[in-house]
Design a protein around this motif. Structure first.
Motif, mmCIF file in Angstrom:
data_model
loop_
_atom_site.group_PDB
_atom_site.id
_atom_site.type_symbol
_atom_site.label_atom_id
_atom_site.label_comp_id
_atom_site.label_asym_id
_atom_site.label_seq_id
_atom_site.Cartn_x
_atom_site.Cartn_y
_atom_site.Cartn_z
ATOM 1 N N GLY A 90 0.828 -1.207 0.000
ATOM 2 C CA GLY A 90 0.000 0.000 0.000
ATOM 3 C C GLY A 90 0.860 1.253 0.000
ATOM 4 O O GLY A 90 0.569 2.224 -0.698
ATOM 5 N N LEU A 91 1.921 1.220 0.791
ATOM 6 C CA LEU A 91 2.821 2.377 0.825
ATOM 7 C C LEU A 91 3.519 2.562 -0.516
ATOM 8 O O LEU A 91 3.689 3.696 -0.979
ATOM 9 C CB LEU A 91 3.851 2.212 1.946
ATOM 10 N N ARG A 92 3.929 1.447 -1.139
ATOM 11 C CA ARG A 92 4.584 1.556 -2.454
ATOM 12 C C ARG A 92 3.623 2.137 -3.484
ATOM 13 O O ARG A 92 4.000 2.963 -4.316
ATOM 14 C CB ARG A 92 5.106 0.189 -2.894
ATOM 15 N N THR A 93 2.359 1.718 -3.425
ATOM 16 C CA THR A 93 1.353 2.248 -4.351
ATOM 17 C C THR A 93 1.146 3.739 -4.126
ATOM 18 O O THR A 93 1.111 4.520 -5.077
ATOM 19 C CB THR A 93 0.016 1.502 -4.167
ATOM 20 N N ASP A 94 1.037 4.139 -2.853
ATOM 21 C CA ASP A 94 0.878 5.564 -2.536
ATOM 22 C C ASP A 94 2.068 6.366 -3.032
ATOM 23 O O ASP A 94 1.906 7.461 -3.576
ATOM 24 C CB ASP A 94 0.714 5.768 -1.030
ATOM 25 N N LEU A 95 3.268 5.820 -2.849
ATOM 26 C CA LEU A 95 4.472 6.506 -3.293
ATOM 27 C C LEU A 95 4.489 6.649 -4.814
ATOM 28 O O LEU A 95 4.816 7.713 -5.354
ATOM 29 C CB LEU A 95 5.719 5.756 -2.812
ATOM 30 N N ALA A 96 4.113 5.591 -5.522
ATOM 31 C CA ALA A 96 4.081 5.648 -6.986
ATOM 32 C C ALA A 96 3.058 6.668 -7.463
ATOM 33 O O ALA A 96 3.309 7.438 -8.396
ATOM 34 C CB ALA A 96 3.767 4.264 -7.559
ATOM 35 N N LEU A 97 1.882 6.707 -6.825
ATOM 36 C CA LEU A 97 0.859 7.688 -7.186
ATOM 37 C C LEU A 97 1.334 9.114 -6.920
ATOM 38 O O LEU A 97 1.104 10.017 -7.728
ATOM 39 C CB LEU A 97 -0.437 7.413 -6.424
ATOM 40 N N ALA A 98 2.010 9.308 -5.800
ATOM 41 C CA ALA A 98 2.521 10.643 -5.471
ATOM 42 C C ALA A 98 3.567 11.079 -6.478
ATOM 43 O O ALA A 98 3.585 12.236 -6.924
ATOM 44 C CB ALA A 98 3.103 10.640 -4.056
ATOM 45 N N ARG A 99 4.442 10.163 -6.866
ATOM 46 C CA ARG A 99 5.466 10.502 -7.865
ATOM 47 C C ARG A 99 4.839 10.844 -9.208
ATOM 48 O O ARG A 99 5.267 11.778 -9.889
ATOM 49 C CB ARG A 99 6.453 9.350 -8.017
ATOM 50 N N ALA A 100 3.817 10.102 -9.605
ATOM 51 C CA ALA A 100 3.134 10.381 -10.868
ATOM 52 C C ALA A 100 2.469 11.752 -10.819
ATOM 53 O O ALA A 100 2.518 12.521 -11.787
ATOM 54 C CB ALA A 100 2.105 9.292 -11.168
ATOM 55 N N GLU A 101 1.867 12.083 -9.681
ATOM 56 C CA GLU A 101 1.223 13.397 -9.524
ATOM 57 C C GLU A 101 2.255 14.516 -9.588
ATOM 58 O O GLU A 101 2.028 15.561 -10.213
ATOM 59 C CB GLU A 101 0.461 13.434 -8.193
ATOM 60 N N ILE A 102 3.399 14.313 -8.965
ATOM 61 C CA ILE A 102 4.474 15.323 -9.003
ATOM 62 C C ILE A 102 4.944 15.526 -10.436
ATOM 63 O O ILE A 102 5.123 16.664 -10.885
ATOM 64 C CB ILE A 102 5.643 14.904 -8.083
ATOM 65 N N THR A 103 5.125 14.450 -11.171
ATOM 66 C CA THR A 103 5.560 14.555 -12.574
ATOM 67 C C THR A 103 4.523 15.309 -13.393
ATOM 68 O O THR A 103 4.854 16.197 -14.182
ATOM 69 C CB THR A 103 5.772 13.145 -13.165
ATOM 70 N N ARG A 104 3.231 14.986 -13.197
ATOM 71 C CA ARG A 104 2.171 15.667 -13.934
ATOM 72 C C ARG A 104 2.150 17.159 -13.608
ATOM 73 O O ARG A 104 2.041 18.004 -14.498
ATOM 74 C CB ARG A 104 0.818 15.044 -13.597
ATOM 75 N N LEU A 105 2.297 17.499 -12.337
ATOM 76 C CA LEU A 105 2.294 18.909 -11.935
ATOM 77 C C LEU A 105 3.493 19.663 -12.499
ATOM 78 O O LEU A 105 3.378 20.826 -12.897
ATOM 79 C CB LEU A 105 2.259 19.021 -10.412
ATOM 80 N N ARG A 106 4.639 19.013 -12.552
ATOM 81 C CA ARG A 106 5.821 19.664 -13.144
ATOM 82 C C ARG A 106 5.603 19.931 -14.627
ATOM 83 O O ARG A 106 5.964 20.991 -15.134
ATOM 84 C CB ARG A 106 7.059 18.793 -12.944
ATOM 85 N N GLN A 107 5.022 18.959 -15.340
ATOM 86 C CA GLN A 107 4.747 19.160 -16.769
ATOM 87 C C GLN A 107 3.749 20.290 -16.979
ATOM 88 O O GLN A 107 3.912 21.124 -17.866
ATOM 89 C CB GLN A 107 4.222 17.861 -17.391
ATOM 90 N N GLU A 108 2.726 20.330 -16.134
ATOM 91 C CA GLU A 108 1.733 21.400 -16.235
ATOM 92 C C GLU A 108 2.380 22.761 -15.975
ATOM 93 O O GLU A 108 2.099 23.737 -16.670
ATOM 94 C CB GLU A 108 0.612 21.141 -15.220
ATOM 95 N N ARG A 109 3.250 22.831 -14.957
ATOM 96 C CA ARG A 109 3.958 24.081 -14.656
ATOM 97 C C ARG A 109 4.800 24.527 -15.840
ATOM 98 O O ARG A 109 4.784 25.698 -16.233
ATOM 99 C CB ARG A 109 4.848 23.894 -13.424
ATOM 100 N N ASP A 110 5.542 23.596 -16.444
ATOM 101 C CA ASP A 110 6.392 23.938 -17.589
ATOM 102 C C ASP A 110 5.563 24.414 -18.781
ATOM 103 O O ASP A 110 5.940 25.370 -19.464
ATOM 104 C CB ASP A 110 7.259 22.734 -17.982
ATOM 105 N N ALA A 111 4.415 23.771 -19.002
ATOM 106 C CA ALA A 111 3.550 24.182 -20.116
ATOM 107 C C ALA A 111 2.995 25.585 -19.866
ATOM 108 O O ALA A 111 2.952 26.419 -20.784
ATOM 109 C CB ALA A 111 2.408 23.180 -20.292
ATOM 110 N N LEU A 112 2.592 25.876 -18.639
ATOM 111 C CA LEU A 112 2.081 27.212 -18.318
ATOM 112 C C LEU A 112 3.174 28.273 -18.459
ATOM 113 O O LEU A 112 2.925 29.374 -18.962
ATOM 114 C CB LEU A 112 1.514 27.233 -16.894
#
Length: 193
Positions: A90-112
């Motif tokens: 469960g912790l590994r899944t949460d960590l993977a989801l958090a990393r994916a969210e961070i990557t998505r937010l970074r891409q969104e920031r760069d696009a903006l």
């Protein structure tokens, strides 16, 4: 008299009962904290039990808290022990989801950021060279007019300073002349007498 003794006995009994309930709550709080693997401190026990901080230092309670703290120091905490497979998955899944969210937010920031840069560039292009040259000419003329006003005001200030100096000289001369007149008026009446 016996009625008064009975009422104080009742008050003492109520105090003892209340004190014993508070001690039991403090001891239960120690047990709960130890079971949960949470750090045990005197302040934490008092807060968890809803009792005053002096009660946790009372004999009987203090020793229980100290013994639980000693056991915690010698026993590994649940966080440091090996997690069950289900919890670690469960912790590994949460960590993977958090990393994916961070990557998505970074891409969104760069696009903006890139979009803002393009929008600013487009605004600068629409101004055009002619508009910029015209604005510079306006500012230059305005600056020259202000410099002319400054020169005029400086010349007027110098003229006014000279006038003030002349008036101060005239005033000093008038004062001196007035003093002489007063002295001569004072001397003449004494000369006649």
């Amino acid at each position: 008299m016996t009625g008064h003794i009975r009422s104080t006995d009742g008050m003492h009994a109520a105090r003892r009962t209340d004190s014993e309930r508070k001690r039991q709550r403090a001891l239960q709080a120690v047990s709960d904290l130890e079971t949960a693997g949470e750090p045990i401190t005197f302040a934490t026990v008092a807060r968890r039990a809803g009792v005053s901080s002096w009660l946790v230092y009372a004999p009987g309670v203090k020793e229980t808290i100290q013994a639980a703290r000693d056991r915690q120091r010698t026993t590994p905490t649940p966080a440091s022990s090996v997690l069950p497979e289900r919890a670690s998955a469960g912790l590994r899944t949460d960590l993977a989801l958090a990393r994916a969210e961070i990557t998505r937010l970074r891409q969104e920031r760069d696009a903006l950021r890139a979009g803002m840069q393009r929008a600013l560039g487009a605004q600068l292009d629409t101004l055009g060279r002619q508009d910029v040259v015209q604005r510079i000419d306006e500012l230059t003329h305005h600056n020259e007019r202000l410099l002319g006003e400054v020169d005029t005001l400086t010349a007027n200030r110098d003229v006014l300073r000279r006038q003030v100096e002349e008036l101060e000289d005239d005033l000093a001369a008038a004062r001196t002349s007035l003093r002489r007149m007063i002295r001569s008026e004072n001397i003449e009446p004494t000369a006649m007498s």
